[in-house]
Every structure is written in structure tokens, then in C-alpha cells.
Design a protein around this motif. Structure first.
Motif, PDB file in Angstrom:
ATOM      1  N   VAL A 156       3.254   2.385   1.827  1.00 39.05           N
ATOM      2  CA  VAL A 156       3.279   2.266   0.373  1.00 39.05           C
ATOM      3  C   VAL A 156       4.684   1.871  -0.060  1.00 39.05           C
ATOM      4  O   VAL A 156       5.681   2.344   0.489  1.00 39.05           O
ATOM      5  CB  VAL A 156       2.845   3.573  -0.329  1.00 39.05           C
ATOM      6  CG1 VAL A 156       1.373   3.833  -0.097  1.00 39.05           C
ATOM      7  CG2 VAL A 156       3.672   4.768   0.129  1.00 39.05           C
ATOM      8  N   ALA A 157       4.746   0.984  -1.039  1.00 41.92           N
ATOM      9  CA  ALA A 157       6.007   0.491  -1.591  1.00 41.92           C
ATOM     10  C   ALA A 157       6.092   0.896  -3.051  1.00 41.92           C
ATOM     11  O   ALA A 157       5.069   1.079  -3.718  1.00 41.92           O
ATOM     12  CB  ALA A 157       6.078  -1.031  -1.467  1.00 41.92           C
ATOM     13  N   PRO A 158       7.306   1.028  -3.591  1.00 35.76           N
ATOM     14  CA  PRO A 158       7.438   1.486  -4.969  1.00 35.76           C
ATOM     15  C   PRO A 158       7.290   0.397  -6.032  1.00 35.76           C
ATOM     16  O   PRO A 158       7.368   0.697  -7.217  1.00 35.76           O
ATOM     17  CB  PRO A 158       8.850   2.080  -5.002  1.00 35.76           C
ATOM     18  CG  PRO A 158       9.581   1.338  -3.958  1.00 35.76           C
ATOM     19  CD  PRO A 158       8.596   0.996  -2.892  1.00 35.76           C
ATOM     20  N   SER A 159       7.102  -0.844  -5.619  1.00 35.86           N
ATOM     21  CA  SER A 159       6.931  -1.913  -6.604  1.00 35.86           C
ATOM     22  C   SER A 159       6.096  -3.019  -5.995  1.00 35.86           C
ATOM     23  O   SER A 159       6.037  -3.179  -4.764  1.00 35.86           O
ATOM     24  CB  SER A 159       8.296  -2.478  -7.038  1.00 35.86           C
ATOM     25  OG  SER A 159       8.957  -3.094  -5.928  1.00 35.86           O
ATOM     26  N   GLU A 160       5.462  -3.809  -6.837  1.00 28.74           N
ATOM     27  CA  GLU A 160       4.633  -4.908  -6.346  1.00 28.74           C
ATOM     28  C   GLU A 160       5.491  -5.966  -5.663  1.00 28.74           C
ATOM     29  O   GLU A 160       5.078  -6.568  -4.663  1.00 28.74           O
ATOM     30  CB  GLU A 160       3.846  -5.536  -7.494  1.00 28.74           C
ATOM     31  CG  GLU A 160       2.946  -6.694  -7.062  1.00 28.74           C
ATOM     32  CD  GLU A 160       2.012  -6.320  -5.913  1.00 28.74           C
ATOM     33  OE1 GLU A 160       1.915  -7.117  -4.953  1.00 28.74           O
ATOM     34  OE2 GLU A 160       1.386  -5.246  -5.962  1.00 28.74           O
ATOM     35  N   SER A 161       6.714  -6.196  -6.170  1.00 31.35           N
ATOM     36  CA  SER A 161       7.580  -7.184  -5.529  1.00 31.35           C
ATOM     37  C   SER A 161       7.955  -6.744  -4.122  1.00 31.35           C
ATOM     38  O   SER A 161       8.011  -7.555  -3.189  1.00 31.35           O
ATOM     39  CB  SER A 161       8.845  -7.429  -6.367  1.00 31.35           C
ATOM     40  OG  SER A 161       9.567  -6.231  -6.583  1.00 31.35           O
ATOM     41  N   MET A 162       8.190  -5.444  -3.934  1.00 30.46           N
ATOM     42  CA  MET A 162       8.512  -4.944  -2.595  1.00 30.46           C
ATOM     43  C   MET A 162       7.273  -4.999  -1.710  1.00 30.46           C
ATOM     44  O   MET A 162       7.368  -5.351  -0.527  1.00 30.46           O
ATOM     45  CB  MET A 162       9.047  -3.518  -2.678  1.00 30.46           C
ATOM     46  CG  MET A 162       9.521  -2.966  -1.339  1.00 30.46           C
ATOM     47  SD  MET A 162      10.893  -3.922  -0.661  1.00 30.46           S
ATOM     48  CE  MET A 162      10.820  -3.435   1.071  1.00 30.46           C
ATOM     49  N   ALA A 163       6.122  -4.659  -2.258  1.00 23.99           N
ATOM     50  CA  ALA A 163       4.886  -4.729  -1.481  1.00 23.99           C
ATOM     51  C   ALA A 163       4.637  -6.153  -1.000  1.00 23.99           C
ATOM     52  O   ALA A 163       4.248  -6.377   0.159  1.00 23.99           O
ATOM     53  CB  ALA A 163       3.707  -4.229  -2.316  1.00 23.99           C
ATOM     54  N   LEU A 165       6.884  -8.469  -0.471  1.00 25.68           N
ATOM     55  CA  LEU A 165       7.861  -8.769   0.577  1.00 25.68           C
ATOM     56  C   LEU A 165       7.405  -8.185   1.912  1.00 25.68           C
ATOM     57  O   LEU A 165       7.494  -8.842   2.962  1.00 25.68           O
ATOM     58  CB  LEU A 165       9.232  -8.220   0.202  1.00 25.68           C
ATOM     59  CG  LEU A 165      10.323  -8.380   1.265  1.00 25.68           C
ATOM     60  CD1 LEU A 165      10.652  -9.851   1.482  1.00 25.68           C
ATOM     61  CD2 LEU A 165      11.580  -7.607   0.886  1.00 25.68           C
ATOM     62  N   LEU A 166       6.920  -6.945   1.891  1.00 29.30           N
ATOM     63  CA  LEU A 166       6.446  -6.307   3.118  1.00 29.30           C
ATOM     64  C   LEU A 166       5.277  -7.083   3.724  1.00 29.30           C
ATOM     65  O   LEU A 166       5.157  -7.198   4.951  1.00 29.30           O
ATOM     66  CB  LEU A 166       6.034  -4.865   2.832  1.00 29.30           C
ATOM     67  CG  LEU A 166       7.177  -3.909   2.467  1.00 29.30           C
ATOM     68  CD1 LEU A 166       6.623  -2.594   1.948  1.00 29.30           C
ATOM     69  CD2 LEU A 166       8.095  -3.663   3.657  1.00 29.30           C
ATOM     70  N   ARG A 167       4.414  -7.622   2.874  1.00 25.31           N
ATOM     71  CA  ARG A 167       3.306  -8.440   3.384  1.00 25.31           C
ATOM     72  C   ARG A 167       3.842  -9.715   4.021  1.00 25.31           C
ATOM     73  O   ARG A 167       3.379 -10.140   5.090  1.00 25.31           O
ATOM     74  CB  ARG A 167       2.335  -8.774   2.250  1.00 25.31           C
ATOM     75  CG  ARG A 167       1.634  -7.557   1.639  1.00 25.31           C
ATOM     76  CD  ARG A 167       0.653  -7.954   0.547  1.00 25.31           C
ATOM     77  NE  ARG A 167       0.160  -6.791  -0.170  1.00 25.31           N
ATOM     78  CZ  ARG A 167       0.478  -6.478  -1.420  1.00 25.31           C
ATOM     79  NH1 ARG A 167       1.282  -7.280  -2.126  1.00 25.31           N
ATOM     80  NH2 ARG A 167       0.003  -5.392  -1.994  1.00 25.31           N
TER      81      ARG A 167
END
Length: 392
Positions: A156-163, A165-167
Motif C-alpha cells: 500500500v502506498a500513501p498516494s496515487e502518484s506513489m502507487a 510509480l510502484l506499478r
């Protein structure tokens, strides 16, 4: 299954010995779990005089101090005492919040017992080397992080932008959101205190550029300082207020001798300090969310931030603040100068920021992580397998 059936073993590299946004979010989440009837056990390094009292039951994990940054500790193994405590506790889910040696051992322990593991991502560790002249290590660290996160059932990431990036970095096939909330009793425009500002030598009509956070180089202190130099060269009237402590404080004070350093603030004092600023300047690219940005927004402040993960999900360019290319000193200075010289633009952006911050409530965001827990437990019980690396 509902929340009362959860038995969560939470592994943290820093649960309470040094205060930061990530561990405050973890402590608040543990409090939410306990209030909803779940059982939680926390495993983390401990010290004799932590920054704050932990929420919930905390079990000490063996650790050593980080060379050159002795305020931080690395939990390097899962001791026999920790293993025995886990056996007694009988968790049905493991949550790891840091990709350290203990986190690796915790994921292995979970997989060997057929338990689901969820990881929360709190900072962009792969970007840290560039602040110490070791940028060539970034691909290596990213590869190590990928190996760690792919062994978990979900991250889980704290923001959609970080999520996103992780993808893109292929860290996991299952990336969700656990964002952050805001305590609007502490962070609101009503906490603004002109008398307190005057006591610091700030005139009522002076625009205050604020920095909030730990004073460490990876927060972009060099970019912050260079930008303030540009404002001085342009003769833009302003004051700088620095809220926080850290090992780079002496460097920062020498670099910005005219800035006001308030030291560490918390609770109502922190709310007063934030609300008494006129804008937030956040040049860091390491945050995955940016708690301080949300706190500033709730106090009706515009934010000038680096266009990076976290900030991109909070700041709406040209509406609630400005998003600038990382390291672009001249562009940062342009944005800050515009807010310093135009109080109406500040007020408009601040009002929009406050309205946006209203969407973030702690109970709602914490329940989203509870829902992720329950989902991955259900998937495991139905025989779903990890789509990552082979079981060791």
C-alpha cells in the motif's frame, strides 16, 4: 471476517524512538485497530528515551545504530524472543513497514507459516543515495526493494502518484492506497497567531515561507537554501520559518543565518506554527505522501513543491499551489516570489487548499487499510497464490 477477527503483527524500523510522519501514521493506525476490536503486536527497535510513548504493545527487536546517523537504528534479525512472542500471539496477518533485515525475516516467517504479508511504503529509499554522492546505487537499491515487495501479498502506498510509480517500477501486482488523514482540530486557519509571529520578529504584512520536517539533507535543504538566496538577490520581501530538528540543523542555520528556527513543535504548538506561515516550500522528492503538505493545506496555505510522488497527489498546479521541476531553483523562486508579492493569490490558493484537505479524515483512510487486510486474508484462505517470486 471483520476487523474484530484481525490479529496483526506489525514490524517497524522506527515505531517511536524518532518522531516522523510515517511512525505517527502507524501509531494512529494501531490505535484505530485497537479501538475497533482488533489485536495488534508491534515489533521494532527501542531505546531508553523514545520520542513518544508507543500506541499498543511494543516488543523490542535487536538493532544497531546507523553509522553517521546514530539517531536511527537498523533491526538486523528476528531474535528467539521475538519468534517466541509471535508464536504466543498467533497473528493471522503480518504487516511490514520498512524493507530492513527484520522486515525481510518477517516476510519469510509469514510465508513459511502460510500467512499473508502486507507492506506499507513510507519513503523513497532508492532516492537517498543521490544526496550523499552515491546516485549510481539507485538502480541496485530499486532492485533490492523490488525483491522485497514482490514477496508480499500486497503493498500500500500513501498516494496515487506513489502507487503509480510502484506499478511502473514493477514492485508488486497488488498496489493499493493507504493515504494520510488530518486532525482538523490542530490544523486549521484559526490557529494563526499574529502576536506569536511578532514575538519572532515578523511584521504582520511580511510573507512567511515555511519549512516543516526533519532537518536532513534528503529533504532538499540545499535546494531550499539556494532558492531563498535567489529571493534575496531579487529583493523579494519575506521571512523564512523553519520548524523541525535534525542532524543537519547546524548546516541549515549556517546556510540561512536570517531564518527563524523554532525547533521541534508538536500538537497545538505545531498547528500554531503552520497556520502562522503564509506558504509552504517543500522541495523534497523523497516523500511518498507529504504529511506536512496536507497540514499546510488544512491551514489554508498554498504550497510550492517539487513535482514528485506525494506532492503530485495533493497539490493541484495553479490552484492549491505550484508544482515545479525538482531542483529548478529559478522556477521555485518565481513561484515563491509570486505568492510573496500577491496576497490575493495566496489567499485564493490557500482557500482552495483548505477545501481539498477536507477530504482527508483519519477514520476513513485507516479503514481502507483494514479492508486491504481482510481482502488478502480472504484471498489466502481461498487458496490464492502470490504472483511474485517463488516461495523460498
Amino acid at each position: 471476517m471483520d476487523v474484530t477477527g484481525l490479529r496483526v503483527a506489525l514490524f517497524s524500523g522506527n515505531y517511536n524512538y524518532v518522531r516522523d510522519g510515517a511512525n505517527q501514521a502507524l501509531n494512529r493506525f494501531v490505535g484505530y485497530l485497537l479501538s475497533q476490536g482488533a489485536a495488534v503486536r508491534v515489533y521494532s527497535p527501542t531505546i531508553a528515551t523514545p520520542a513518544f510513548e508507543p500506541t499498543g504493545d511494543l516488543v523490542s527487536a535487536p538493532s544497531f545504530a546507523v553509522p553517521g546517523r546514530r539517531e536511527y537504528r537498523v533491526p538486523y534479525r528476528m531474535s528467539g524472543a521475538v519468534r517466541r512472542d509471535l508464536k504466543r500471539f498467533r497473528p493471522n496477518l503480518v504487516h511490514v513497514s520498512s524493507p530492513d533485515p527484520l522486515g525481510h525475516r518477517a516476510v519469510s516467517w509469514a510465508r513459511s507459516g502460510g500467512l499473508p504479508a502486507v507492506a506499507s511504503v513510507h519513503t523513497r529509499f532508492e532516492t537517498y543515495p543521490r544526496y550523499y554522492g552515491l546516485a549510481f546505487l539507485e538502480p541496485v537499491i530499486e532492485s533490492l526493494l523490488r525483491r522485497f515487495y514482490r514477496r508480499c501479498d500486497a503493498i500500500v502506498a500513501p498516494s496515487e502518484s506513489m502507487a503509480q510509480l510502484l506499478r511502473e517500477q514493477r514492485m508488486s501486482y497488488d498496489v493499493g492506497i493507504w493515504t494520510r488523514g488530518i486532525d482538523r482540530r490542530i490544523f486549521n486557519p484559526g490557529q494563526r497567531d499574529l502576536a506569536w509571529r511578532r514575538s519572532l520578529g515578523i511584521e504582520d504584512d511580511e510573507a512567511v515561507i515555511g519549512f516543516i520536517g526533519r532537518l536532513v539533507m534528503e529533504k532538499g535543504l540545499d535546494v531550499f537554501s539556494d532558492t531563498i538566496d535567489q529571493l534575496a538577490l531579487r529583493h523579494v520581501r519575506h521571512k523564512v520559518m523553519i520548524v523541525g530538528e535534525g542532524p543537519a540543523r547546524e548546516w541549515f542555520q549556517n546556510r540561512l543565518p536570517n531564518a527563524i528556527f523554532t525547533g521541534f513543535q508538536k500538537g497545538a504548538d505545531l498547528g500554531r506554527a503552520v497556520a502562522s506561515m503564509d506558504m509552504l516550500f517543500n522541495p523534497s522528492i523523497t516523500e511518498t505522501f507529504g504529511n506536512v503538505t496536507l497540514e499546510a493545506m488544512a491551514c489554508a496555505l498554498p504550497t510550492v513543491a517539487a513535482r514528485a510522488t506525494g506532492s503530485e497527489s495533493l497539490v493541484t498546479e495553479g490552484v492549491t499551489g505550484r508544482l515545479i521541476r525538482p531542483g529548478a531553483i529559478g522556477a521555485f523562486a518565481d513561484a515563491l516570489a509570486a505568492y510573496c508579492t500577491n496576497p490575493h493569490a495566496r489567499a485564493d490558493a490557500g482557500a482552495a487548499a483548505r477545501a481539498e484537505a477536507e477530504r482527508y479524515g483519519w477514520d476513513q483512510v485507516n479503514q481502507a487499510l483494514v479492508d486491504t487486510y481482510i481482502r488478502v486474508i480472504r484471498q489466502r484462505s481461498q487458496g490464492a497464490l502470490l504472483r511474485s517470486s517463488p516461495v523460498p
